[in-house]
Design a protein around this motif. Sequence first.
Motif, PDB file in Angstrom:
ATOM      1  N   TYR A  29       0.841  -1.195   0.000  1.00 17.96           N
ATOM      2  CA  TYR A  29       0.000   0.000   0.000  1.00 17.96           C
ATOM      3  C   TYR A  29       0.873   1.239   0.000  1.00 17.96           C
ATOM      4  O   TYR A  29       1.637   1.509   0.937  1.00 17.96           O
ATOM      5  CB  TYR A  29      -0.902  -0.021   1.240  1.00 17.96           C
ATOM      6  CG  TYR A  29      -1.709   1.253   1.417  1.00 17.96           C
ATOM      7  CD1 TYR A  29      -2.653   1.610   0.464  1.00 17.96           C
ATOM      8  CD2 TYR A  29      -1.508   2.065   2.518  1.00 17.96           C
ATOM      9  CE1 TYR A  29      -3.399   2.764   0.620  1.00 17.96           C
ATOM     10  CE2 TYR A  29      -2.241   3.223   2.692  1.00 17.96           C
ATOM     11  CZ  TYR A  29      -3.193   3.577   1.723  1.00 17.96           C
ATOM     12  OH  TYR A  29      -3.926   4.727   1.889  1.00 17.96           O
ATOM     13  N   GLN A  34      -0.814   4.842  -7.262  1.00 22.35           N
ATOM     14  CA  GLN A  34      -1.485   4.354  -8.454  1.00 22.35           C
ATOM     15  C   GLN A  34      -2.800   5.100  -8.667  1.00 22.35           C
ATOM     16  O   GLN A  34      -3.205   5.944  -7.865  1.00 22.35           O
ATOM     17  CB  GLN A  34      -1.762   2.836  -8.346  1.00 22.35           C
ATOM     18  CG  GLN A  34      -0.514   1.964  -8.437  1.00 22.35           C
ATOM     19  CD  GLN A  34       0.111   1.749  -7.090  1.00 22.35           C
ATOM     20  OE1 GLN A  34      -0.542   1.879  -6.070  1.00 22.35           O
ATOM     21  NE2 GLN A  34       1.405   1.459  -7.080  1.00 22.35           N
ATOM     22  N   THR A  64      -5.645   1.491  -3.503  1.00 20.87           N
ATOM     23  CA  THR A  64      -4.341   2.019  -3.938  1.00 20.87           C
ATOM     24  C   THR A  64      -4.031   3.369  -3.346  1.00 20.87           C
ATOM     25  O   THR A  64      -2.914   3.880  -3.518  1.00 20.87           O
ATOM     26  CB  THR A  64      -4.312   2.155  -5.473  1.00 20.87           C
ATOM     27  OG1 THR A  64      -5.337   3.079  -5.868  1.00 20.87           O
ATOM     28  CG2 THR A  64      -4.528   0.827  -6.161  1.00 20.87           C
ATOM     29  N   SER A 124     -10.205   0.668  -9.398  1.00 18.63           N
ATOM     30  CA  SER A 124      -8.921   1.131  -9.915  1.00 18.63           C
ATOM     31  C   SER A 124      -8.518   0.274 -11.101  1.00 18.63           C
ATOM     32  O   SER A 124      -8.699  -0.954 -11.103  1.00 18.63           O
ATOM     33  CB  SER A 124      -7.847   1.028  -8.828  1.00 18.63           C
ATOM     34  OG  SER A 124      -6.561   1.219  -9.381  1.00 18.63           O
ATOM     35  N   TYR A 126      -5.693  -0.429 -11.693  1.00  8.91           N
ATOM     36  CA  TYR A 126      -4.489  -1.156 -11.276  1.00  8.91           C
ATOM     37  C   TYR A 126      -4.753  -2.652 -11.146  1.00  8.91           C
ATOM     38  O   TYR A 126      -3.879  -3.469 -11.396  1.00  8.91           O
ATOM     39  CB  TYR A 126      -3.990  -0.597  -9.944  1.00  8.91           C
ATOM     40  CG  TYR A 126      -2.760  -1.309  -9.412  1.00  8.91           C
ATOM     41  CD1 TYR A 126      -1.495  -0.992  -9.893  1.00  8.91           C
ATOM     42  CD2 TYR A 126      -2.882  -2.307  -8.453  1.00  8.91           C
ATOM     43  CE1 TYR A 126      -0.380  -1.657  -9.435  1.00  8.91           C
ATOM     44  CE2 TYR A 126      -1.760  -2.972  -7.985  1.00  8.91           C
ATOM     45  CZ  TYR A 126      -0.513  -2.641  -8.469  1.00  8.91           C
ATOM     46  OH  TYR A 126       0.591  -3.296  -8.000  1.00  8.91           O
TER      47      TYR A 126
END
Length: 631
Positions: A29, A34, A64, A124, A126
């Motif tokens: 984290y 991100q 993120t 996200s 990500y």
Amino acid sequence: MKLFKSSILAVLALGAALTSCNETSDVTYVPGAQDPGAFFASNIETAIVVAEDATSAEIQINRTSDLITEANISAVDDSKLFTIPGTVVFDEGKGVAPLTITFDPNKLELGKSYPVKLSIANASNYGQGVCEFVIIRGAAAVTEKFGEGTGSYTFGNYWKGTMTDVPVYKTYNPNNPDKDVVITFKNVLPPTEEVPPTDITIHIADMTPDEDGNVNISVEPVYVLEDDEGKVYYTDAYTWLVNAGRPDLAEKFKGLSTYNVNTGLFTIMSVYYLPERGATASYGQKYEYLQMDGFPNYEVSVTYSGFLSKPDGSYQALATVVSGEDVATVRAGLVFGNNVELLIKNLTGEDDSKFVEFEGGIEKEVRLSFEEAGTYTLGAVTFDAKGEAQMLDYTTFEVAFSNDNADWTSLGNTDFGDGWILSAYLKPEYTVLDALYPVEIQRNKKDANLYRLIEPWGSNSPLAELNKNPRKRNLEFSIGSKAIFITPQEAGFTGEKGDFTVCNLEGYLKAANPEASETAIFAVLEKNGTEATSIVNDEEQGMYIEVPACMFDLNNAGELYTWNNNPHGYIFMPDATTNVKAKVTARNIARPAKGSMLKSIRRVKAHRVNVTNLHIPVLTNKVKAYSLKAK
């Protein structure tokens, strides 16, 4: 043969060993590092197995950035048995938070799969924004040895031979042991020392057998190796065609891959395919088998090899019969037409004039007589020590003789340059153009594009005295608008290395893909940079056909070869023979007497030619072996 291997790949089944989305995330984290948002773990478990008395299951949600304080969850739960929160709140400074799914265990059936789909709003980019899985109440999947734990795998497609002592495992859910079973053959593919071995993974939706003891199986597609044609994958033919988007073609292969619970035999209609060459590019479909140890082996395999001409005008079909080690006797025979019922009646009857009988447990070449052209069914039945019929295998083949002179018109003699067989016997200083010999050419009255050379490897051939098994065979070819096709056909010549079947590349592709257009075949040749067979109008030599790839198969092994010196073949048309002879005379090269240009020992070597099919080869030979009786 016995092949030894070491494992580098274990195929995981039923989600028993997959990483779960409720395991600890390996994502660090880092606030603001991100795209802000929440997401599921990168590896999601397809099956979450909970204890029988469990009341909840946890799914891990990641974030993120500390800008995200909560994740909004939407769920699809068709069973309506699960309570799934719509929001997950992150504790300050934490990059992960649990999503707890609750349920009443008494409302969940043991071993039943309950599908759930979760989605994160504004996830996200990500990570994953969707997580799909099933929840199962009961014990986790179990992997154990299947049967005695070993078997023998017989290759018959890309490779030939048998691998013994193959480890075999079964993965299943103990709460429902006959459903969704996975069988793994360990370290089977490929059987070479150059490439590490790969497992074969078999999926069985239901282990409940039919009246003959068979259950349908499918083979998980797997990458095997890379050869000269590209990356080669392995699966069963039905799965291959379904995945290729051709369910219409897949139907004829449906149910051909099976496991028999009575005999312990896995029968796989295998295909080794080349997806980089096209969705349906392959090396063809053939049966391969795995026989589990510990079962009586009454299996039989029949392979048709061709036919021979006898001096009395009759013919003999050649076949190879391989029977299992527990077979006491085998009977082989053939019948006219596509008539399996009559074949079984003859092979299990008392009239010994309708079959040949021999000892079981061996590989045996048989010769079975017939007298006329047509379709025949050839097969064999195995018997145990008590004389009871056990297993049948059969194949069909078609014989067409070229003795129908009424349908053909003679065009005179060609000068034939044999690039298929003669070129391998010539001394290095000579080529086939130095050894042309006359052969009659005929044209079909019904099909003006169809021609044939009359017995080009017969008495006129310089090799006539070297033919160990001479048969009367013609060489047929057709002339299309763009292509010239010489489809695979017997030459009637048997040399030092075996019996020749000859063709050109266009003819091979057309035979394997009868619906393919000339344009499609030309496209394949151009893609591979292969020169096409052509008709040449030469001022000095006249009109002739030039075959740049004289391809042949030995003993119907299904493998194409050309000679390493890449000789061309020539068919000089009758109106060109005067010019040809004039040119030969001008070069002071006299037509050889038989054998005068031949080497005493063959020194030219052959190399194998790998050919990719355009579409789907027609399945004309093997059909599934089946039990004659329910056991």
